[in-house]
Design a protein around this motif. Structure first.
Motif, PDB file in Angstrom:
ATOM      1  N   LYS A  65       4.605  -3.401 -11.101  1.00 38.53           N
ATOM      2  CA  LYS A  65       4.464  -2.430 -10.014  1.00 38.53           C
ATOM      3  C   LYS A  65       4.661  -3.096  -8.651  1.00 38.53           C
ATOM      4  CE  LYS A  65       1.515   1.369  -8.473  1.00 38.53           C
ATOM      5  NZ  LYS A  65       2.461   2.412  -8.944  1.00 38.53           N
ATOM      6  N   GLU A 118      -5.754   2.449 -13.154  1.00 39.12           N
ATOM      7  CA  GLU A 118      -5.336   3.737 -12.597  1.00 39.12           C
ATOM      8  C   GLU A 118      -4.004   3.647 -11.860  1.00 39.12           C
ATOM      9  OE1 GLU A 118      -8.506   5.064 -10.134  1.00 39.12           O
ATOM     10  OE2 GLU A 118      -9.966   5.218 -11.778  1.00 39.12           O
ATOM     11  N   TYR A 119      -3.605   2.424 -11.480  1.00 31.59           N
ATOM     12  CA  TYR A 119      -2.358   2.247 -10.729  1.00 31.59           C
ATOM     13  C   TYR A 119      -1.178   1.895 -11.641  1.00 31.59           C
ATOM     14  CZ  TYR A 119      -5.305   2.118  -6.560  1.00 31.59           C
ATOM     15  OH  TYR A 119      -6.192   2.435  -5.556  1.00 31.59           O
ATOM     16  N   LEU A 153       2.656   1.649  -3.623  1.00 33.97           N
ATOM     17  CA  LEU A 153       1.505   2.471  -4.038  1.00 33.97           C
ATOM     18  C   LEU A 153       0.589   1.690  -4.982  1.00 33.97           C
ATOM     19  CD1 LEU A 153       3.317   5.892  -4.663  1.00 33.97           C
ATOM     20  CD2 LEU A 153       2.153   5.102  -2.583  1.00 33.97           C
ATOM     21  N   ALA A 154       0.393   0.447  -4.643  1.00 33.59           N
ATOM     22  CA  ALA A 154      -0.440  -0.448  -5.449  1.00 33.59           C
ATOM     23  C   ALA A 154      -1.825  -0.570  -4.813  1.00 33.59           C
ATOM     24  CB  ALA A 154       0.220  -1.825  -5.542  1.00 33.59           C
ATOM     25  N   PRO A 155      -2.814  -1.013  -5.573  1.00 29.86           N
ATOM     26  CA  PRO A 155      -4.145  -1.213  -4.983  1.00 29.86           C
ATOM     27  C   PRO A 155      -4.103  -2.315  -3.935  1.00 29.86           C
ATOM     28  CG  PRO A 155      -4.027  -2.182  -7.169  1.00 29.86           C
ATOM     29  CD  PRO A 155      -2.777  -1.384  -6.996  1.00 29.86           C
ATOM     30  N   LEU A 214       0.608  -4.513 -13.358  1.00 28.98           N
ATOM     31  CA  LEU A 214       0.516  -4.665 -11.903  1.00 28.98           C
ATOM     32  C   LEU A 214       1.644  -5.544 -11.363  1.00 28.98           C
ATOM     33  CD1 LEU A 214      -3.239  -5.067 -10.845  1.00 28.98           C
ATOM     34  CD2 LEU A 214      -1.623  -3.288 -10.164  1.00 28.98           C
ATOM     35  N   ARG A 220       0.814  -1.212   0.000  1.00 30.54           N
ATOM     36  CA  ARG A 220       0.000   0.000   0.000  1.00 30.54           C
ATOM     37  C   ARG A 220       0.850   1.266   0.000  1.00 30.54           C
ATOM     38  NH1 ARG A 220      -2.691  -1.361   3.958  1.00 30.54           N
ATOM     39  NH2 ARG A 220      -1.396  -0.408   5.576  1.00 30.54           N
TER      40      ARG A 220
END
Length: 273
Positions: A119, A156-157, A69-71, A116, A65
């Motif tokens: 990320k 968005e991520y 800065l991932a969902p 993702l 998180r």
């Protein structure tokens, strides 16, 4: 964590591959028995409703998180012995994977899946099939958000430029392999079936053989059962939509349309002159 576990349990296929040991008892079972195993496959072979990431290092929800800065994952399943984890993201709208599916939707999902993974700094060698069973006592479910995501919410991520690049040329990761497999296999099948229009069983075997050739190029190949499903889907679609008579009619109609178009172009030039 009761809500997370209920959500996980309610979004599993009725039959799935599972095991306690990858090399000993890895096979398909009904879900009633599968949920007793340490590992299971949360998605069926025809669709993807869970995006799963293998974090092959010590991690925790705070890192995902605040540092990445991932969902927040729908379910965060951790190994209490080394803090390695599998992160599960539930999709509100599953992505279907067959010859009739929207290839644009699969490509978009593939780009988000790979974006993702990058990320999260997840293991890109992870096949994305068998995952830690959140219902098994050997694993620990840590803080996570019991919610499902739409693909555009997850997008968005992920960096937009990366999404564009991955959509144009999917990487051999997760759904990316499915995109490459479908595209290559479909393109080949449209031409190959016209070489005699064989009976379905013979045609299916030829498509499966071609799929195995494509699969051998991947560093992390698709599992054979998943490969068979893709090959059968492509073989059925082409068998239903391509025939010697149908191709002759298409050529005839296409020739007529081309003749009409040429005639109109000639008439336009004559009028201009």
């Amino acid at each position: 964590m009761q809500k997370q576990l209920e959500l996980f349990n309610s979004h599993l296929p009725t039959k799935t591959r599972c095991c306690d040991d990858f090399d000993v008892d890895n096979k398909v079972r009904y879900i009633e028995k599968a949920i007793k195993k340490r590992y299971l496959q949360p998605n069926d072979f025809n669709s993807r409703q869970w995006l799963v990431y293998d974090i092959d290092r010590a991690t925790c929800p705070d890192e995902i998180r605040e540092d990445k800065l991932a969902p927040e994952p729908t379910i965060f399943v951790s190994n209490p012995k080394n803090s390695h984890a599998h992160l599960f993201y539930l999709l509100k709208t599953p992505v279907h994977q067959n010859a009739n599916s929207s290839q644009k939707a699969i490509q978009f999902a593939s780009a988000i899946d790979c974006g993702l993974a990058m990320k999260l700094d997840a293991d890109l060698g992870y096949a994305g099939l068998l995952a830690k069973n959140a219902l098994h006592r050997d694993w620990e479910v840590l803080h996570s958000v019991p919610t499902a995501y739409e693909l555009h919410e997850l997008a968005e991520y992920v960096d937009t430029s990366l999404l564009n690049n991955l959509a144009k040329k999917p990487l051999e990761y997760g759904l990316g392999r499915n995109c490459i497999m479908f595209d290559d296999l479909r393109s080949w099948s449209y031409k190959a079936i016209r070489q005699g229009y064989p009976a379905f069983e013979q045609w299916y075997n030829a498509v499966l053989q071609r799929a195995e050739m494509i699969n051998s190029r991947f560093e992390q190949p698709l599992q054979f059962n998943e490969l068979k499903h893709i090959a059968k889907s492509v073989a059925k679609w082409t068998n239903q939509h391509f025939s010697a008579q149908g191709f002759a009619e298409w050529q005839s109609n296409n020739g007529k349309r081309s003749g009409i178009a040429r005639a109109k172009q000639s008439e336009d030039k004559r009028i201009q002159a």
